[in-house]
Write an enzyme that holds these catalytic residues in place. Structure first.
Site, PDB file in Angstrom:
ATOM      1  N   TYR A 186      -6.249  62.080  92.207  1.00 31.72           N
ATOM      2  CA  TYR A 186      -7.789  62.072  92.784  1.00 31.72           C
ATOM      3  C   TYR A 186      -8.124  63.139  93.409  1.00 31.72           C
ATOM      4  O   TYR A 186      -7.381  63.480  94.655  1.00 31.72           O
ATOM      5  CB  TYR A 186      -8.087  60.764  93.466  1.00 31.72           C
ATOM      6  CG  TYR A 186      -7.854  59.386  92.617  1.00 31.72           C
ATOM      7  CD1 TYR A 186      -7.959  59.359  91.332  1.00 31.72           C
ATOM      8  CD2 TYR A 186      -7.628  58.393  93.391  1.00 31.72           C
ATOM      9  CE1 TYR A 186      -7.713  58.387  90.525  1.00 31.72           C
ATOM     10  CE2 TYR A 186      -7.544  57.158  92.629  1.00 31.72           C
ATOM     11  CZ  TYR A 186      -7.615  57.071  91.343  1.00 31.72           C
ATOM     12  OH  TYR A 186      -7.208  55.839  90.553  1.00 31.72           O
TER      13      TYR A 186
ATOM     14  N   SER B 291     -12.183  49.386  88.823  1.00 27.53           N
ATOM     15  CA  SER B 291     -13.895  49.606  88.373  1.00 27.53           C
ATOM     16  C   SER B 291     -14.113  48.140  88.242  1.00 27.53           C
ATOM     17  O   SER B 291     -14.889  47.835  87.222  1.00 27.53           O
ATOM     18  CB  SER B 291     -13.693  50.422  87.042  1.00 27.53           C
ATOM     19  OG  SER B 291     -13.242  51.698  87.154  1.00 27.53           O
ATOM     20  N   PRO B 292     -14.027  47.176  89.349  1.00 21.47           N
ATOM     21  CA  PRO B 292     -14.472  45.844  89.266  1.00 21.47           C
ATOM     22  C   PRO B 292     -15.955  45.856  88.886  1.00 21.47           C
ATOM     23  O   PRO B 292     -16.366  44.844  88.703  1.00 21.47           O
ATOM     24  CB  PRO B 292     -14.148  45.195  90.475  1.00 21.47           C
ATOM     25  CG  PRO B 292     -13.949  46.306  91.292  1.00 21.47           C
ATOM     26  CD  PRO B 292     -13.445  47.473  90.483  1.00 21.47           C
TER      27      PRO B 292
ATOM     28  N   ARG C 242     -17.920  50.742  87.177  1.00 23.71           N
ATOM     29  CA  ARG C 242     -18.371  51.823  87.476  1.00 23.71           C
ATOM     30  C   ARG C 242     -19.791  52.102  88.170  1.00 23.71           C
ATOM     31  O   ARG C 242     -20.369  52.978  87.949  1.00 23.71           O
ATOM     32  CB  ARG C 242     -17.982  52.944  86.486  1.00 23.71           C
ATOM     33  CG  ARG C 242     -16.378  52.980  85.941  1.00 23.71           C
ATOM     34  CD  ARG C 242     -16.227  53.932  84.859  1.00 23.71           C
ATOM     35  NE  ARG C 242     -14.919  54.086  84.575  1.00 23.71           N
ATOM     36  CZ  ARG C 242     -13.833  54.753  85.105  1.00 23.71           C
ATOM     37  NH1 ARG C 242     -14.240  55.458  86.181  1.00 23.71           N
ATOM     38  NH2 ARG C 242     -12.603  54.720  84.694  1.00 23.71           N
TER      39      ARG C 242
END
Ligand code: NAP
Length: 332
Positions: A61, A207-208, A211
């Site tokens: 990241y 990504s719950p 997104r």
């Protein structure tokens, strides 16, 4: 703001106890919108004050800058947090190269992560993507050595297939699998989840919020700048976007009846799917964080769960979850 009384959950059978929702930090440095480091650091602090203590980052990241940001935010407060990070690729400066999970590379990556995070230990170390060039037994064995040395406390996999999970776990215990899981991405329910439950491995859904799509605030792929990942996510594109809006309509309807937000319903749905799930919604804002953490206190009725399940049954989501060019790295 004081603690919200967020329930606590154990990561897998043998992992640490953490808040039922963690904080995904990726978007603070890349992927969605423009970074705002000051607000991101304030968001990490607000998480701790609110009783949310599980933070997700990765070497990739930024690359590197997200670990540095989290390290800065947690300076002097390391013991209050459970930190998860990931290795997986080679880098030439900031340029991402091929996957590399060779033992010597894992060791080098861990030294870098420890330095950037300003810590002497990584609570959860994930392999970010399975490297087909390196037997998973070698990866598990290396992480096992790092655990024995005290540099790593627990082993995690990300986007691994069921067979890989079994082989890794047979070599060194896997504490958690991190993979995409949400109302609109339910592939793990078929084979992966039963495997995890058989082996006592926890699930960390990434990504719950789809997104951001499931919050009802997303726009079409074409409306995002080139640097925003959603421009390239097939589910946000063209006709797919229009069809997928029907899912958000159901989430929004349930939310309005309960005087909650779609994001809170989407997260509550995951929390209701199993007490072995610890989702890590991503945000870089204090206000959004507070909204999301509130979902840990939301109760959904059988009828509400049925409506949400029905809206996202297999085949109802249009578009793959990654562009074709990178899809092959998942689930192997
Ligand atoms: N292992 C992997 O391969 C992998 C892949 C992807 C992600 N992850 C991890 O999972 C974490 C979470 O996933 P994610 O960030 O991709 O997706 P996500 O949590 O599904 O969604 C994040 C997006 O939703 C927005 N958002 C969050 N809460 C909202 C709310 N209540 N209302 C409106 N918008 C809201 C965020 O906006 P703002 O940013 O503006 O706050 C951001 O744009 C990441 O941070 C990362 O740590 C792992």
């Amino acid at each position: 703001m004081g603690s919200l009384d967020i329930p606590r959950r154990r990561l897998g059978r043998t992992g640490p106890e953490v808040s039922a929702l963690g904080l995904g930090c990726m978007g603070m440095s890349q992927t969605y919108g423009t970074p705002d480091d000051a607000e991101s650091v304030a968001t990490v602090h607000r998480a701790l004050e609110s009783g949310c203590d599980f933070f997700d980052t990765a070497e990739s990241y930024g690359p590197f800058t997200n670990e540095e940001l989290l390290g800065r935010a947690l300076a002097g407060r390391r013991d209050e947090a459970v930190i998860a990070t990931k290795f997986g690729w080679e880098y030439d400066g900031a340029e991402r190269g091929p996957l590399n999970s060779r033992p010597e590379h894992i060791r080098r990556a861990v030294e870098g992560s420890l330095r950037r995070l300003g810590t002497d230990r990584i609570d959860i170390l994930y392999q970010h993507r399975v490297d087909l060039e390196v037997p998973i037994e070698d990866v598990a064995g290396t992480v096992g050595e790092l655990v024995a040395e005290g540099k790593v406390l627990h082993f995690g996999l990300s986007e691994a297939g069921a067979e890989t999970i079994r082989r890794a776990h047979a070599t060194f215990p896997v504490t958690v699998l991190q993979t995409e899981y949400s109302l609109w991405e339910r592939h793990v329910e078929d084979e992966i989840l039963p495997t995890l439950r058989e082996l006592g491995i926890g699930l960390v859904p990434y990504s719950p919020l789809g997104r951001g799509f499931l919050t009802g605030t997303a726009t079409r792929a074409e409306d995002y700048p080139e640097t925003d990942y959603r421009r390239h996510d097939p589910r946000f594109q063209g006709e797919h976007f229009r069809r997928n809006t029907a899912i958000v309509d159901v989430v929004r309807a349930v939310a309005e009846e309960k005087h909650l937000t779609p994001a809170q319903i989407a997260l509550a749905w995951i929390l209701h799917k199993g007490d072995d799930h610890v989702p890590i919604p991503g945000t870089k804002r204090r206000t959004t964080l507070a909204e999301n953490l509130h979902s840990a206190t939301v109760a959904l009725t059988e009828d509400e769960l049925r409506r949400l399940d029905q809206a996202t049954r297999p085949g109802s989501v249009a578009g793959t979850r990654y562009p074709e060019s990178v899809m092959h790295m998942n689930g192997r």
